[in-house]
Scaffold this active site. Structure first.
Site, PDB file in Angstrom:
ATOM      1  N   HIS A   1      29.467  51.361  61.739  1.00 16.66           N
ATOM      2  CA  HIS A   1      29.276  50.999  63.101  1.00 16.66           C
ATOM      3  C   HIS A   1      27.534  51.275  63.220  1.00 16.66           C
ATOM      4  CE1 HIS A   1      33.098  50.126  65.066  1.00 16.66           C
ATOM      5  NE2 HIS A   1      33.609  50.743  63.980  1.00 16.66           N
TER       6      HIS A   1
ATOM      7  N   MET B   1      42.676  49.401  65.454  1.00 22.16           N
ATOM      8  CA  MET B   1      42.321  51.022  66.022  1.00 22.16           C
ATOM      9  C   MET B   1      41.393  50.925  67.184  1.00 22.16           C
ATOM     10  SD  MET B   1      42.475  53.124  62.337  1.00 22.16           S
ATOM     11  CE  MET B   1      43.485  52.609  61.365  1.00 22.16           C
ATOM     12  N   SER B   2      41.339  49.567  67.674  1.00 25.17           N
ATOM     13  CA  SER B   2      40.428  49.628  68.738  1.00 25.17           C
ATOM     14  C   SER B   2      40.804  48.421  69.889  1.00 25.17           C
ATOM     15  CB  SER B   2      39.079  49.047  68.192  1.00 25.17           C
ATOM     16  OG  SER B   2      39.014  47.853  67.740  1.00 25.17           O
TER      17      SER B   2
ATOM     18  N   SER C   1      33.853  47.106  63.083  1.00 28.92           N
ATOM     19  CA  SER C   1      33.561  47.761  61.799  1.00 28.92           C
ATOM     20  C   SER C   1      32.747  46.627  60.959  1.00 28.92           C
ATOM     21  CB  SER C   1      34.715  48.163  60.952  1.00 28.92           C
ATOM     22  OG  SER C   1      35.293  49.346  61.757  1.00 28.92           O
TER      23      SER C   1
ATOM     24  N   TYR D   1      40.826  57.470  68.164  1.00 27.69           N
ATOM     25  CA  TYR D   1      41.043  58.402  67.034  1.00 27.69           C
ATOM     26  C   TYR D   1      39.755  59.548  66.695  1.00 27.69           C
ATOM     27  CZ  TYR D   1      38.441  55.194  63.846  1.00 27.69           C
ATOM     28  OH  TYR D   1      37.536  54.319  63.339  1.00 27.69           O
TER      29      TYR D   1
HETATM   30  N1  HPA Z   1      45.342  48.621  60.349  1.00 30.65           N
HETATM   31  C1  HPA Z   1      44.574  48.965  61.173  1.00 30.65           C
HETATM   32  N2  HPA Z   1      43.237  48.966  61.279  1.00 30.65           N
HETATM   33  C2  HPA Z   1      42.816  48.197  60.533  1.00 30.65           C
HETATM   34  C3  HPA Z   1      43.356  47.504  59.464  1.00 30.65           C
HETATM   35  C4  HPA Z   1      44.756  47.665  59.308  1.00 30.65           C
HETATM   36  O1  HPA Z   1      45.619  47.240  58.292  1.00 30.65           O
HETATM   37  N3  HPA Z   1      42.419  46.725  58.864  1.00 30.65           N
HETATM   38  C5  HPA Z   1      41.440  46.859  59.314  1.00 30.65           C
HETATM   39  N4  HPA Z   1      41.383  47.766  60.414  1.00 30.65           N
END
Ligand code: HPA
Length: 265
Positions: free
Chosen positions: A57, A204-205, A27, A81
């Site tokens: 992205h 998350m990746s 991101s 997700y």
């Molecule tokens: N948690 C999950 N994913 C993320 C976070 C977070 O705090 N910051 C950036 N991506």
């Protein structure tokens, strides 16, 4: 098969170019794709590549030269997700391996658990915790599915990155990354639990991609751009907007690191 159909489209345009390293950009970290001189493929031109995607992205693959090395840069990724599909990056990574790449360099935005790795810093991932309980290899029918993940984050590549960081004056601490499914952010209680389990950052990746990378025989390395302190550990309000706004801070350092890494390869 999608992988072969994508390879046909790509090979018709890159001739005998053979990428050595593949990059997946997280991101707000996608601008590196624009620094590569070469062929650009919109994901929509390819087969089995993620369509739609997530803001922040860049859904394109660029294959070309960066710092004298042939690279393949994936400007965007599919996350678990989005559709509940853990192997959403399987075709792109199969394509990368089939093109002859031997190394995979993954980047992400992440929340930090450690005061000494604050927002704006980078964290070199030494290992991961799969807190999602999902694997991109569920459904793979061959014995290749039993992938060994000891040293999944290649010690030699990590040592090279540490050297580059030192020479560039970049503070690059190592830590354990926990994969949280998302798309909601974590609760403070989940962050406390993950901290006890040994994580240093959460995102998350990356984890499914590194599992796939090791499955395909690629040497993997991954770096987090820390965009916030994880839930309950800082004062900022965590949001995707905040992640995208903060990622460019780490992106500059990441580009320095990546360029140095390539120059030494
Ligand atoms: N948690 C999950 N994913 C993320 C976070 C977070 O705090 N910051 C950036 N991506």
């Amino acid at each position: 098969m999608d992988t072969n159909k994508s390879l046909e489209v790509i090979r018709a345009r890159i001739g005998d170019m053979r990428p050595k390293v593949g990059f997946i950009l997280g991101s707000g970290l996608g601008h590196l794709a624009d620094a590569v001189q070469g062929e650009v493929f919109a994901y929509s031109e390819l087969f089995g590549f993620p369509q739609g995607g997530v803001s922040g992205h860049t859904p394109k693959l660029v294959i070309g030269m960066l710092e004298g090395v042939c690279v393949a840069v994936f400007g965007g990724r599919a996350h678990y997700y989005e559709h509940g599909i853990a192997d959403a990056m399987r075709v792109p990574l199969e394509v990368l391996a089939a093109l002859g790449a031997t190394q995979l360099f993954v980047t992400n935005a992440a929340g930090s658990f450690r005061k000494d790795i604050p927002p704006g810093d980078l964290m070199l991932i030494s290992d991961h915790i799969n807190f999602s309980g999902r694997s991109p290899l569920i459904g793979e029918a061959t014995d290749k599915r039993f992938v060994n993940l000891v040293d999944a984050y290649d010690p030699d590549m990590r040592a090279r990155l540490a050297k580059v960081a030192l020479a560039a004056g970049l503070d690059l601490k190592e830590g354990v990354y926990a994969w949280y499914s998302g798309p909601n952010f974590e609760t403070p209680a989940e962050i406390r639990a993950l901290k006890i389990l040994g994580a240093d950052a959460v995102g998350m990746s990356t984890v499914p991609e590194v599992i796939l990378g090791r499955f395909l025989g690629l040497k993997c390395v991954a770096v987090s751009a820390i965009t916030n302190m994880a839930a309950g550990l800082g004062n900022e309000v965590i949001s995707h907007e905040h992640t995208k706004a903060m990622a460019p801070l780490g992106a500059q350092k990441l580009e320095q690191l990546i360029r140095g890494f390539l120059r030494g390869s």
